[in-house]
Design a protein around this motif. Sequence first.
Motif, PDB file in Angstrom:
ATOM      1  N   HIS A   1       0.828  -1.200   0.000  1.00 49.67           N
ATOM      2  CA  HIS A   1       0.000   0.000   0.000  1.00 49.67           C
ATOM      3  C   HIS A   1       0.866   1.255   0.000  1.00 49.67           C
ATOM      4  O   HIS A   1       1.836   1.355   0.753  1.00 49.67           O
ATOM      5  N   GLY A   2       0.481   2.212  -0.861  1.00 47.44           N
ATOM      6  CA  GLY A   2       1.074   3.531  -0.796  1.00 47.44           C
ATOM      7  C   GLY A   2       0.253   4.414   0.122  1.00 47.44           C
ATOM      8  O   GLY A   2      -0.613   3.936   0.865  1.00 47.44           O
ATOM      9  N   GLN A   3       0.500   5.707   0.054  1.00 49.85           N
ATOM     10  CA  GLN A   3      -0.236   6.624   0.909  1.00 49.85           C
ATOM     11  C   GLN A   3      -1.711   6.690   0.526  1.00 49.85           C
ATOM     12  O   GLN A   3      -2.588   6.763   1.393  1.00 49.85           O
ATOM     13  N   ALA A   4      -2.009   6.667  -0.785  1.00 52.51           N
ATOM     14  CA  ALA A   4      -3.374   6.888  -1.229  1.00 52.51           C
ATOM     15  C   ALA A   4      -4.091   5.624  -1.692  1.00 52.51           C
ATOM     16  O   ALA A   4      -5.309   5.544  -1.613  1.00 52.51           O
ATOM     17  N   ARG A   5      -3.350   4.643  -2.166  1.00 51.09           N
ATOM     18  CA  ARG A   5      -4.001   3.454  -2.713  1.00 51.09           C
ATOM     19  C   ARG A   5      -3.045   2.284  -2.682  1.00 51.09           C
ATOM     20  O   ARG A   5      -1.846   2.441  -2.401  1.00 51.09           O
ATOM     21  N   ILE A   6      -3.571   1.092  -2.968  1.00 51.43           N
ATOM     22  CA  ILE A   6      -2.706  -0.077  -3.051  1.00 51.43           C
ATOM     23  C   ILE A   6      -1.920  -0.008  -4.356  1.00 51.43           C
ATOM     24  O   ILE A   6      -2.476   0.231  -5.433  1.00 51.43           O
ATOM     25  N   GLN A   7      -0.606  -0.164  -4.246  1.00 52.46           N
ATOM     26  CA  GLN A   7       0.276  -0.038  -5.400  1.00 52.46           C
ATOM     27  C   GLN A   7       0.640  -1.378  -6.018  1.00 52.46           C
ATOM     28  O   GLN A   7       1.019  -1.439  -7.189  1.00 52.46           O
ATOM     29  N   GLY A   8       0.560  -2.450  -5.230  1.00 51.18           N
ATOM     30  CA  GLY A   8       0.962  -3.737  -5.769  1.00 51.18           C
ATOM     31  C   GLY A   8       0.733  -4.849  -4.772  1.00 51.18           C
ATOM     32  O   GLY A   8       0.251  -4.648  -3.652  1.00 51.18           O
ATOM     33  N   VAL A   9       1.082  -6.066  -5.198  1.00 52.83           N
ATOM     34  CA  VAL A   9       0.962  -7.260  -4.361  1.00 52.83           C
ATOM     35  C   VAL A   9       2.223  -8.092  -4.573  1.00 52.83           C
ATOM     36  O   VAL A   9       2.586  -8.410  -5.718  1.00 52.83           O
ATOM     37  N   LEU A  10       2.881  -8.448  -3.484  1.00 52.61           N
ATOM     38  CA  LEU A  10       4.041  -9.333  -3.535  1.00 52.61           C
ATOM     39  C   LEU A  10       3.570 -10.740  -3.220  1.00 52.61           C
ATOM     40  O   LEU A  10       3.089 -11.010  -2.119  1.00 52.61           O
ATOM     41  N   SER A  11       3.659 -11.631  -4.202  1.00 53.58           N
ATOM     42  CA  SER A  11       3.210 -13.018  -4.054  1.00 53.58           C
ATOM     43  C   SER A  11       4.430 -13.918  -3.868  1.00 53.58           C
ATOM     44  O   SER A  11       5.266 -14.040  -4.767  1.00 53.58           O
ATOM     45  N   VAL A  12       4.536 -14.538  -2.690  1.00 57.14           N
ATOM     46  CA  VAL A  12       5.734 -15.295  -2.317  1.00 57.14           C
ATOM     47  C   VAL A  12       5.396 -16.783  -2.207  1.00 57.14           C
ATOM     48  O   VAL A  12       4.404 -17.150  -1.558  1.00 57.14           O
ATOM     49  N   ALA A  13       6.207 -17.622  -2.833  1.00 57.04           N
ATOM     50  CA  ALA A  13       6.088 -19.072  -2.700  1.00 57.04           C
ATOM     51  C   ALA A  13       7.099 -19.549  -1.663  1.00 57.04           C
ATOM     52  O   ALA A  13       8.308 -19.410  -1.877  1.00 57.04           O
TER      53      ALA A  13
END
Length: 502
Positions: free
Chosen positions: A219-231
């Motif tokens: 999450h950034g300050q204003a919105r979700i910026q990405g998703v880190l998907s870890v195996a």
Amino acid sequence: MSHNRADAWDASPCGLLCLAGDGTVLDANAAFLSWVGRDVDELAGRVRLSELLSVGGRIYWETHLSPMLHADGRVDEVAVELRTARGRLPVHLAASVDQPSGLVHVVLSRASERSRYERDLLVARREAERAAAQSRVLQSATAALSRGGTVDAVVAAALAAATGPLGGRAATFWLVTLVGDLVVGGVVGEPPGTAPLPRVPLTSRSAVVDGDRVLVPVHGQARIQGVLSVAPREEPGADPVDHHVLTAVGQQAGLALDRALMYEESAQVAHQLQRALLATRMPSDSRYTVATSYRPGVERLEVGGDWYDAFPIEGDVLSVAVGDVVGRGLGAAIAMGQLRSAVRAVAGPGVGPAALLGQLDRFVQQVPPAVSATLAYAEVDLGSGRVRYACGGHPPPLLMPADGEPQLVWDGRSTPLGVAVPGKARTQAELELRAGDRLLLYTDGLIERRGRSLKVGLERLQEAAAELRGLDPEQTVADLTTTLLRDERGRDDVCLLLLSWH
């Protein structure tokens, strides 16, 4: 290790190891191999003992036991944990160094039940080690993320942390577009496109389990910026992925992405401004071709003062110029635009290069940011190929004959604009172009490097120009820029203008 495996070696209920001086396993007995669920061929010469210990044991071995062993020659009764096929196995470790071979002999015995006090101490120590390890991992990841000046750099730092110290087997970083779509921003440890799209709602800011993967909202300050998907790692005894540290890394990555997006947006605006100031339609005529190249410096966001221009001053005379205003930033860019306009205003029939530089000396006194600017200016008679030129503090033009080696043009030189020597008039020189000859004007960013003499830079320019003989003008300036900036990290703007006389 060179000894035959004896019955007593494999019959021992203790784990027995022979290590090289750096901790690499050379041999292991049956008891130890059964504990860790490995064959001797999987270990010998391939794995260090520290890799078979828990995180706390690994840290303790590398920071205390190994140095103590090589200093004192032995360690006795140290409690550590082995990673085995069935989980953690508490053992007591004793080791000694054999002199003079340097081989390390290790005995591991299953830990017996100890007093509550000792168990509490071990638990406390492991927790302290775990907390210290988490702190180091988070500090390292945060430092790497803070250095990421672009989105790609931030994504790479997050992926490196997830698959390095945080123990993930593979990871994919999904970027969230402005319309909410997920696009792959980077992948480590798995083929691109193989990671499944997140299936759980990402309303939380904490790491969550999604099937066989761990998802970390970024999450950034204003919105979700990405998703880190870890195996997570799948081998027996592997340390589980730490959700708390992953969550903290995701929070730092979100802030870093905010900064990177702002940086890239600012850089785009700065470079668009620079190109808008440079934008000019090159004159067209069957008697010549003008090809240009501009590459902005990327170390900082400020626009620079490098520029080029070409324009007719009368029917058969073409003026070409390349200049460089000292400094960077909006002031330098404005001064560059004013100086380029002044060159067009002053140039005209009967003026000549030397007189033009003289009039610009007076002009730049009214525009302080333009003082000490450099300029290479030439007027080409398109009918005869005669060129009159002058350089005010600027690198020498490069003459590229159709037949012959490129040569630097050193005549017609004087000081930068606004710093003329009193009583000494500006000078100019002449040369003759033959059909197919080319004249290259450029700024110093093409040839100057920290830690390298200007002479070497000019020699490399001549060598590169010789190798590119025969290419069309556009390809020539593109390849010259690429070749000569291969060893540069974008600290300065670069302008090139290549005049080809047909």
